[in-house]
Design an enzyme around this catalytic site. Structure first.
Site, mmCIF file in Angstrom:
data_model
loop_
_atom_site.group_PDB
_atom_site.id
_atom_site.type_symbol
_atom_site.label_atom_id
_atom_site.label_comp_id
_atom_site.label_asym_id
_atom_site.label_seq_id
_atom_site.Cartn_x
_atom_site.Cartn_y
_atom_site.Cartn_z
ATOM 1 N N GLY A 12 0.842 -1.198 0.000
ATOM 2 C CA GLY A 12 0.000 0.000 0.000
ATOM 3 C C GLY A 12 0.875 1.246 0.000
ATOM 4 N N ASP A 13 0.230 2.422 -0.139
ATOM 5 C CA ASP A 13 0.941 3.710 -0.140
ATOM 6 C C ASP A 13 1.954 3.818 -1.274
ATOM 7 O OD1 ASP A 13 -0.376 4.333 2.298
ATOM 8 O OD2 ASP A 13 1.126 3.141 3.356
ATOM 9 N N GLU A 14 1.672 3.164 -2.376
ATOM 10 C CA GLU A 14 2.609 3.188 -3.498
ATOM 11 C C GLU A 14 2.465 4.468 -4.327
ATOM 12 O OE1 GLU A 14 0.350 0.761 -3.078
ATOM 13 O OE2 GLU A 14 1.328 -1.188 -2.925
ATOM 14 N N GLY A 15 1.383 5.205 -4.085
ATOM 15 C CA GLY A 15 1.117 6.395 -4.894
ATOM 16 C C GLY A 15 -0.003 6.146 -5.892
ATOM 17 N N ASN A 38 -9.769 2.872 5.875
ATOM 18 C CA ASN A 38 -8.514 2.504 6.541
ATOM 19 C C ASN A 38 -7.256 2.913 5.801
ATOM 20 O OD1 ASN A 38 -9.520 0.590 4.697
ATOM 21 N ND2 ASN A 38 -8.179 -0.999 5.474
ATOM 22 N N HIS A 41 -5.791 7.734 -0.320
ATOM 23 C CA HIS A 41 -5.127 8.027 -1.591
ATOM 24 C C HIS A 41 -4.889 9.525 -1.655
ATOM 25 C CE1 HIS A 41 -6.662 4.200 -3.791
ATOM 26 N NE2 HIS A 41 -5.796 3.954 -2.839
ATOM 27 N N THR A 130 -5.756 0.177 11.829
ATOM 28 C CA THR A 130 -5.996 1.624 11.814
ATOM 29 C C THR A 130 -7.242 1.957 12.640
ATOM 30 O OG1 THR A 130 -7.239 1.358 9.772
ATOM 31 C CG2 THR A 130 -4.933 2.023 9.557
ATOM 32 N N ARG A 304 1.098 8.164 11.329
ATOM 33 C CA ARG A 304 2.186 7.381 11.941
ATOM 34 C C ARG A 304 3.387 7.311 10.991
ATOM 35 N NH1 ARG A 304 -0.568 1.497 13.311
ATOM 36 N NH2 ARG A 304 -1.668 1.650 11.356
ATOM 37 N N ARG A 306 5.933 5.671 8.730
ATOM 38 C CA ARG A 306 5.911 4.361 8.070
ATOM 39 C C ARG A 306 7.273 3.700 8.199
ATOM 40 N NH1 ARG A 306 3.040 6.912 2.783
ATOM 41 N NH2 ARG A 306 0.927 6.961 3.605
ATOM 42 N N GLY A 415 7.379 13.262 -9.063
ATOM 43 C CA GLY A 415 6.872 14.282 -8.141
ATOM 44 C C GLY A 415 5.388 14.056 -7.913
HETATM 45 P P1 GDP Z 1 -1.609 5.611 -2.192
HETATM 46 O O1 GDP Z 1 -2.391 5.184 -1.004
HETATM 47 O O2 GDP Z 1 -1.080 4.447 -2.957
HETATM 48 O O3 GDP Z 1 -2.307 6.622 -3.044
HETATM 49 O O4 GDP Z 1 -0.336 6.340 -1.638
HETATM 50 P P2 GDP Z 1 -0.221 7.684 -0.797
HETATM 51 O O5 GDP Z 1 -1.464 8.417 -0.660
HETATM 52 O O6 GDP Z 1 0.540 7.374 0.444
HETATM 53 O O7 GDP Z 1 0.656 8.512 -1.805
HETATM 54 C C1 GDP Z 1 1.952 8.594 -1.711
HETATM 55 C C2 GDP Z 1 2.432 9.983 -1.338
HETATM 56 O O8 GDP Z 1 3.480 10.302 -2.194
HETATM 57 C C3 GDP Z 1 1.447 11.120 -1.502
HETATM 58 O O9 GDP Z 1 1.743 12.124 -0.575
HETATM 59 C C4 GDP Z 1 1.701 11.598 -2.917
HETATM 60 O O10 GDP Z 1 1.362 12.944 -3.134
HETATM 61 C C5 GDP Z 1 3.180 11.427 -3.005
HETATM 62 N N1 GDP Z 1 3.674 11.082 -4.327
HETATM 63 C C6 GDP Z 1 3.084 10.293 -5.280
HETATM 64 N N2 GDP Z 1 3.902 10.147 -6.328
HETATM 65 C C7 GDP Z 1 5.027 10.836 -6.033
HETATM 66 C C8 GDP Z 1 6.276 11.041 -6.708
HETATM 67 O O11 GDP Z 1 6.530 10.535 -7.793
HETATM 68 N N3 GDP Z 1 7.212 11.777 -6.063
HETATM 69 C C9 GDP Z 1 7.008 12.344 -4.835
HETATM 70 N N4 GDP Z 1 7.987 13.054 -4.288
HETATM 71 N N5 GDP Z 1 5.860 12.178 -4.173
HETATM 72 C C10 GDP Z 1 4.887 11.434 -4.763
#
Ligand code: GDP
Length: 424
Positions: A12-15, A38, A41, A130, A304, A306, A415
């Site tokens: 999870g939290d992959e972006g 829980n 995005h 969570t 929290r 990670r 980014g």
């Molecule tokens: P999700 O649950 O898979 O959507 O993951 P998150 O919500 O935790 O998203 C990951 C975090 O990284 C968020 O704060 C995004 O804005 C940020 N993010 C996503 N892609 C990138 C990237 O390529 N570079 C950077 N620096 N931040 C990113």
């Protein structure tokens, strides 16, 4: 492509949020098909920065219909708060662009409470929940002890069903956990405060999706968490309580006959993990702190810190296979720019042998990482918009990952903003 799922390959939290936000421009419908409040995005766009927990990430695109499918844990309280937050920033919300499946089960206040009570009972053996009520919710769903969203539309039936459930649930609350009983008056107050608000959005989304399909509309299925948190294929028991894999998308969305044309798997350029459980590639101390800071790795829901580590090739290859990914989006490559050398967990060592096979969950705790180092690029790559603009070392890292995990990397994200992406 007509039907595409976008899923997490790891913990999870992959972006995923930013990738769904980007991809929604090519789709007519976006469906959330599992999970609930829980996980979050994160989406950054012209309206601002959002952590979406329940709303599909297509909510910002004019003309896109967003659906909460039957597989989600429909949490009216969190959903309504999220809807208010999004609407306050000027995002149009109406039953035209947001539809809630009448077959989605409702996450009740007692699910959240039981989640907290059980984690407290487990003490140091807790799962790291969570505490959003997800595990108690899905347990009840499979016991057929939930209220379906569509029942809100039939008040007399709802009252009788609620009374039965309340009687049953109070037995657990009072006699197992010694907590106070919930009263019907409390429940009615909660229904009035939240369920009444979401009622106008509830409809037969299965019928809507079947019609959309017959009209050739393009449907994006948005997953929460990642393959390693999948109830059946993840790191049991440190998984979530729903199926986060692409194969569940048709079932959880309301279109069980749908065939997926594409599965976009999201992989972060390094690893992170929230909560308890084995995390083979974990870094500690100053190295971990530096990566956590660089990647801002703090939970979207809980805040929290990670757990972080280098990209885990063994786990990622397994995630790609389980998800049936047809294309990978590699995110947060820019975060690694500060490193002289980029560590990767290339293999595991288990029982003295080097292995590339992802172990049975109970054996994971015994696996050790075999770490290799790749050359760093040591410059800011956040402005790169083409493959050629990336330094050679960054391209080599992407190519190495692609070869190791056995799937084409079609997107490289540098980014958080919508346009900070390289299409290959
Ligand atoms: P999700 O649950 O898979 O959507 O993951 P998150 O919500 O935790 O998203 C990951 C975090 O990284 C968020 O704060 C995004 O804005 C940020 N993010 C996503 N892609 C990138 C990237 O390529 N570079 C950077 N620096 N931040 C990113």
């Amino acid at each position: 492509m007509q039907n595409c799922a976008i899923v997490g390959i790891n913990w999870g939290d992959e972006g995923k949020g930013r990738m769904v936000d980007l991809l929604t421009r090519d789709f007519d419908v976006v469906v959330r098909y599992q999970g609930g409040g829980n996980a979050g995005h994160t989406v950054i766009n012209e309206y601002g920065k959002f952590a979406l927990h329940l709303l599909p990430s297509g909510i910002f695109r004019p003309g896109v219909v967003n659906i909460l499918g039957n597989g989600v844990a429909l949490d009216p309280e969190n959903l309504w708060k999220e809807m208010e937050e999004v609407a306050a920033k000027g995002v149009p919300l109406s039953p035209e662009n947001l539809k809630i499946s009448d077959r989605a089960s409702i996450l009740m206040p007692w699910h959240r409470e039981l989640d907290g009570l059980e984690e407290a009972r487990l003490k140091d053996k807790k799962f790291g929940s969570t505490k959003q009520g997800i595990a108690p919710f899905y347990s009840d769903k499979y016991q057929k002890k939930t209220i379906l969203a569509g029942e809100l539309l039939y008040p007399q039936h709802l009252k009788e069903h609620l009374q039965d459930l309340l009687e049953w649930k109070n037995l657990t609350l009072t006699q197992v956990y010694g907590a106070p009983a919930v009263t019907m008056a409390e429940l009615e107050g909660w229904l009035e405060a939240y369920c009444e608000k979401i009622k106008p959005y509830i409809c037969d989304t299965g019928a809507f999706l079947r019609q959309a399909q017959s009209q050739g509309k393009k449907i994006l299925f948005e997953a929460q968490l990642g393959a390693l948190r999948d109830l059946d294929y993840g790191i049991h028991p440190y998984t979530t309580s729903s199926n986060a894999i692409a194969a569940y998308a048709p079932v959880g969305s309301g279109l069980p006959s749908a065939k997926l044309d594409a599965v976009v798997g999201v992989v972060k350029a390094y690893s992170s993990c929230v909560g308890e459980g084995p995390f083979t590639c974990e870094l500690f101390g100053a190295e971990a702190e530096a990566l956590r800071e660089a990647g801002a790795e703090y939970g979207a829901k809980t805040g929290r810190p990670r757990r972080v580590g280098p990209l885990d090739i063994v786990a990622t290859r397994y995630g790609v296979q389980v998800q049936g990914a047809t294309c990978i989006a590699l995110t947060k490559l820019d975060v690694l720019s500060y490193m002289d050398e980029i560590p990767v967990c290339a293999h595991y060592r288990l029982d003295g042998e080097i292995t590339d096979a992802f172990p049975f969950p109970a054996r994971l705790a015994d696996a050790q990482p075999v770490v290799e180092y790749k050359p760093g690029w040591k410059c800011d790559i956040s402005g790169a918009r083409t493959w050629e603009e990336l330094p050679q070392a960054a391209r080599d890292y992407v190519t190495y990952v692609e070869e190791q995990i056995g799937c084409h990397i079609g997107y490289v994200s540098v980014g958080p903003e919508r346009d900070s992406i390289i299409l290959r």
